[in-house]
Design a protein around this motif. Structure first.
Motif, PDB file in Angstrom:
ATOM      1  N   GLN A 171       0.831  -1.206   0.000  1.00  0.00           N
ATOM      2  CA  GLN A 171       0.000   0.000   0.000  1.00  0.00           C
ATOM      3  C   GLN A 171       0.869   1.260   0.000  1.00  0.00           C
ATOM      4  N   ARG A 172       1.903   1.272   0.819  1.00  0.00           N
ATOM      5  CA  ARG A 172       2.804   2.427   0.874  1.00  0.00           C
ATOM      6  C   ARG A 172       3.578   2.601  -0.430  1.00  0.00           C
ATOM      7  N   ALA A 173       4.018   1.491  -1.019  1.00  0.00           N
ATOM      8  CA  ALA A 173       4.750   1.558  -2.286  1.00  0.00           C
ATOM      9  C   ALA A 173       3.844   2.064  -3.407  1.00  0.00           C
ATOM     10  N   LEU A 215       2.346 -23.085 -13.905  1.00  0.00           N
ATOM     11  CA  LEU A 215       0.939 -22.704 -13.744  1.00  0.00           C
ATOM     12  C   LEU A 215       0.665 -21.341 -14.397  1.00  0.00           C
ATOM     13  N   ASN A 216       1.522 -20.957 -15.326  1.00  0.00           N
ATOM     14  CA  ASN A 216       1.333 -19.780 -16.188  1.00  0.00           C
ATOM     15  C   ASN A 216       1.270 -18.449 -15.457  1.00  0.00           C
ATOM     16  N   VAL A 217       2.166 -18.230 -14.503  1.00  0.00           N
ATOM     17  CA  VAL A 217       2.222 -16.897 -13.897  1.00  0.00           C
ATOM     18  C   VAL A 217       2.911 -15.944 -14.869  1.00  0.00           C
ATOM     19  N   ALA A 218       2.567 -14.671 -14.761  1.00  0.00           N
ATOM     20  CA  ALA A 218       3.155 -13.654 -15.639  1.00  0.00           C
ATOM     21  C   ALA A 218       4.524 -13.216 -15.145  1.00  0.00           C
ATOM     22  N   GLY A 219       4.834 -13.496 -13.875  1.00  0.00           N
ATOM     23  CA  GLY A 219       6.125 -13.120 -13.321  1.00  0.00           C
ATOM     24  C   GLY A 219       6.290 -13.670 -11.918  1.00  0.00           C
ATOM     25  N   TYR A 220       7.522 -13.693 -11.459  1.00  0.00           N
ATOM     26  CA  TYR A 220       7.857 -14.204 -10.124  1.00  0.00           C
ATOM     27  C   TYR A 220       8.844 -13.234  -9.508  1.00  0.00           C
ATOM     28  N   ILE A 221       8.406 -12.507  -8.489  1.00  0.00           N
ATOM     29  CA  ILE A 221       9.237 -11.504  -7.832  1.00  0.00           C
ATOM     30  C   ILE A 221       9.478 -11.930  -6.391  1.00  0.00           C
ATOM     31  N   VAL A 222      10.748 -12.018  -6.012  1.00  0.00           N
ATOM     32  CA  VAL A 222      11.084 -12.303  -4.621  1.00  0.00           C
ATOM     33  C   VAL A 222      11.050 -10.960  -3.894  1.00  0.00           C
ATOM     34  N   LYS A 223      10.292 -10.921  -2.787  1.00  0.00           N
ATOM     35  CA  LYS A 223      10.119  -9.669  -2.044  1.00  0.00           C
ATOM     36  C   LYS A 223      11.477  -9.121  -1.604  1.00  0.00           C
ATOM     37  N   PRO A 224      11.710  -7.859  -1.928  1.00  0.00           N
ATOM     38  CA  PRO A 224      12.955  -7.225  -1.492  1.00  0.00           C
ATOM     39  C   PRO A 224      12.977  -7.032   0.025  1.00  0.00           C
ATOM     40  N   ALA A 242      13.793  -0.804  -1.955  1.00  0.00           N
ATOM     41  CA  ALA A 242      13.835  -1.807  -3.022  1.00  0.00           C
ATOM     42  C   ALA A 242      12.425  -2.275  -3.364  1.00  0.00           C
ATOM     43  N   PHE A 243      11.563  -2.352  -2.363  1.00  0.00           N
ATOM     44  CA  PHE A 243      10.175  -2.740  -2.576  1.00  0.00           C
ATOM     45  C   PHE A 243       9.460  -1.686  -3.422  1.00  0.00           C
ATOM     46  N   VAL A 244       9.687  -0.419  -3.118  1.00  0.00           N
ATOM     47  CA  VAL A 244       9.095   0.685  -3.895  1.00  0.00           C
ATOM     48  C   VAL A 244       9.553   0.590  -5.350  1.00  0.00           C
ATOM     49  N   GLU A 245      10.834   0.329  -5.549  1.00  0.00           N
ATOM     50  CA  GLU A 245      11.370   0.198  -6.905  1.00  0.00           C
ATOM     51  C   GLU A 245      10.759  -0.987  -7.640  1.00  0.00           C
ATOM     52  N   ALA A 246      10.554  -2.100  -6.938  1.00  0.00           N
ATOM     53  CA  ALA A 246       9.931  -3.276  -7.559  1.00  0.00           C
ATOM     54  C   ALA A 246       8.496  -2.967  -7.976  1.00  0.00           C
ATOM     55  N   MET A 247       7.753  -2.250  -7.139  1.00  0.00           N
ATOM     56  CA  MET A 247       6.369  -1.884  -7.478  1.00  0.00           C
ATOM     57  C   MET A 247       6.339  -0.895  -8.639  1.00  0.00           C
ATOM     58  N   ALA A 248       7.311   0.007  -8.704  1.00  0.00           N
ATOM     59  CA  ALA A 248       7.392   0.951  -9.824  1.00  0.00           C
ATOM     60  C   ALA A 248       7.638   0.193 -11.128  1.00  0.00           C
ATOM     61  N   ALA A 249       8.536  -0.779 -11.097  1.00  0.00           N
ATOM     62  CA  ALA A 249       8.816  -1.576 -12.292  1.00  0.00           C
ATOM     63  C   ALA A 249       7.577  -2.379 -12.705  1.00  0.00           C
ATOM     64  N   LEU A 250       6.894  -2.945 -11.736  1.00  0.00           N
ATOM     65  CA  LEU A 250       5.679  -3.707 -12.028  1.00  0.00           C
ATOM     66  C   LEU A 250       4.604  -2.793 -12.612  1.00  0.00           C
ATOM     67  N   ASN A 251       4.474  -1.592 -12.061  1.00  0.00           N
ATOM     68  CA  ASN A 251       3.507  -0.630 -12.578  1.00  0.00           C
ATOM     69  C   ASN A 251       3.830  -0.259 -14.028  1.00  0.00           C
TER      70      ASN A 251
END
Length: 141
Positions: free
Chosen positions: A22-24, A109-118, A123-132
């Protein structure tokens, strides 16, 4: 613009991780509606239109943790892929599990991506920005 919004379902039982997402989102000005389910069973209820808040059926994206009680992420994915109404759902795994078997099974199982939580919030904010950025240029149904 309203027709470009994604309805995002975060499936995660960890309150800190939910708050971090939510914060990211807020930090990145991600305005997509965010729904939260604490396990796979709750997520299925929301996606099927049962329960207190129904998620619109169009333009949905699931951010899925794997390690949860009642129904874990891989069990949820199996159920979704076998459901004729949900099998095309776009799912991105967002988990602490870096286990290679989990990754292989998720991709099978056909996921669109696999992200290991930073580990860090930045780093989490950056991961959410990239996903967005990814979902803003993708043509999700």
């Amino acid at each position: 613009m309203e027709d470009r919004l994604l309805h995002i379902l975060l499936v995660d039982d960890d309150e800190i991780d939910v708050m971090n997402v939510q914060r990211a989102f807020k930090r990145n000005n991600i305005l997509n509606p965010l729904f939260v389910a604490r396990n796979g069973l709750e997520a299925l209820e929301l996606l099927r239109g049962n329960g207190p808040q129904a998620i619109p059926k169009e333009r949905r994206l699931v951010l899925l943790d794997l390690n949860m009680p009642k129904m874990n992420g891989l069990e949820f994915l199996r159920e979704v892929r076998n459901d004729p109404d949900l099998h095309t759902l776009t799912v991105v795994v967002l988990t602490t599990s870096a286990d290679e078997r989990d990754k292989v099974e998720a991709y099978n199982l056909n996921v669109a991506g696999y992200i290991v939580k930073p580990v860090t919030f930045l780093a989490f904010v950056e991961a959410m920005a990239a996903l967005n950025k990814y979902w803003s240029i993708s043509e999700l149904p």
